[in-house]
Enzyme design. Structure first.
Site: not given
Length: 374
Positions: A68-69, A72
């Site tokens: 998820h990170e 980003h």
């Protein structure tokens, strides 16, 4: 934000670190899965099996948050936003940005990438659950895969709440920023929504405690408290950034600071320089050229018995991007570097020459004066 960190590995060019607080959440998740979630949904196994499922489920959540990170971080890099690394901590994970997004579009694209990655992971684990069931792999496998599909969906939905600094709050800020062209005002409104959402979560926590659900109540309360505090901090940071937007390091630095030679002993440093000036950080010079910095905390870390034979060169911090900055850079960049490095003072280096030293207290004093003067 973080305490002691453990560097785990490097992924796609980004360092992935683990805050020690994650150990607590990993143990709690494993325990919750092993003693409650999996036994309730898939009865009939022994304790060892449930604990194995719980540990694998927690590891799968760990990997999911990293991805998820990472989403980003990859999008941020695409827009020229420097990411110093990814850190997992008690409330999830964060991609550590070294600067704010340059445009509303880059903010939106970076923010939405995380929830989209979690939705993709939820779909992947859902399909994997069905495939594992068709292959007859049993509840121990399908149970873990099903949990990972569910938890990634929860992560995606929760993060899309319009509460800064959650991903949804960043999307909301990007939308406001794009409409008004004022990033500071957009941050203020998005942060306010984050504070309200944090209060709502704290209210849910209190309600859960009253109803007897102690664990859920504590977690809702802690998450709400963290989100409320993070939103307030983000608003303060945005206000500070606006106040310092036109100020350069040269404006607030102390020129021609007191320096120390690299070759003197720590005893000489303490007796002749620290006690004589009451300064806490000194630029270190060698042949008229700055080579590093040394602070009182560095001296304190060395054994007093070694002060007579250890030199400044032995314990100093060599010049690096962590303890230096150029005079043309913005003071907000200096603040960000101080937060990341833990140095309250930075050497100001201009084309290899020591131009001065900038201290956190001087920057904050400038902020206070600007606020007082409107």
């Amino acid at each position: 934000m973080f305490g002691a960190q453990i560097r785990l590995f490097r992924l796609a060019g980004f360092d992935v670190s683990l805050d020690v607080s994650w150990v607590f959440i990993a143990l709690l998740i494993s325990w919750t899965l092993a003693t409650g979630y999996f036994p309730e949904l898939h009865p009939g196994f022994d304790a060892a099996t449930y604990w194995s499922m719980g540990v694998v489920g927690a590891a799968g959540l760990f990997l999911s948050i990293v991805l998820h990170e990472l989403a980003h971080s990859v999008v941020a890099r695409r827009y020229g936003i420097r990411i110093s690394g990814i850190t997992l901590f008690i409330f999830g994970g964060v991609a550590r940005m070294e600067s704010e997004p340059p445009t509303a579009r880059s903010e939106f694209m970076m923010a939405i990438a995380g929830p989209l990655a979690s939705l993709a992971l939820a779909a992947f684990f859902y399909i994997s659950t069905a495939a594992a069931g068709s292959a007859g792999l049993g509840a121990t496998v399908t149970g873990v895969l099903g949990y990972l599909a569910f938890i990634n969906l929860v992560v995606a939905i929760f993060n899309m709440a319009p509460a800064f600094p959650l991903d949804g709050g960043r999307v909301y800020r990007a939308w406001l920023w794009g409409r008004t062209g004022d990033m500071a005002a957009a941050t203020k409104r998005a942060a306010l929504s984050g504070q309200i959402f944090g209060l709502i979560l704290m209210g849910l926590g209190v309600a859960s405690l009253i109803s007897g659900n102690v664990i859920a109540g504590l977690w809702w309360g802690l998450i709400g408290l963290f989100l409320h505090a993070a939103s307030r901090a983000s608003q303060t940071q945005a206000e500070t950034q606006k106040l310092l937007d036109t100020e350069t390091v040269e404006r607030v630095m102390t020129p021609d600071p007191l320096t120390v030679p690299a070759g003197i002993s720590l005893r000489e440093l303490v007796d002749d320089h620290v006690y004589g000036s009451f300064h806490e950080t000194f630029p270190v010079m060698e042949n008229g050229v700055p080579v590093g910095s040394i602070s009182v905390s560095d001296i304190r870390a060395a054994s007093r018995a070694d002060w007579n034979h250890l030199t400044v060169r032995d314990v100093m911090h060599p010049l690096s991007r962590h303890n230096t900055i150029s005079p043309e850079e913005k003071t907000e960049a200096a603040l960000r570097r101080m937060r990341e490095s833990g140095h309250a003072r930075l050497l100001v280096i201009d084309r290899g020459r020591l131009a001065g030293i900038v201290a956190l207290r001087d920057i904050m004093r400038l902020v206070e004066l600007k606020r007082e003067l409107g």
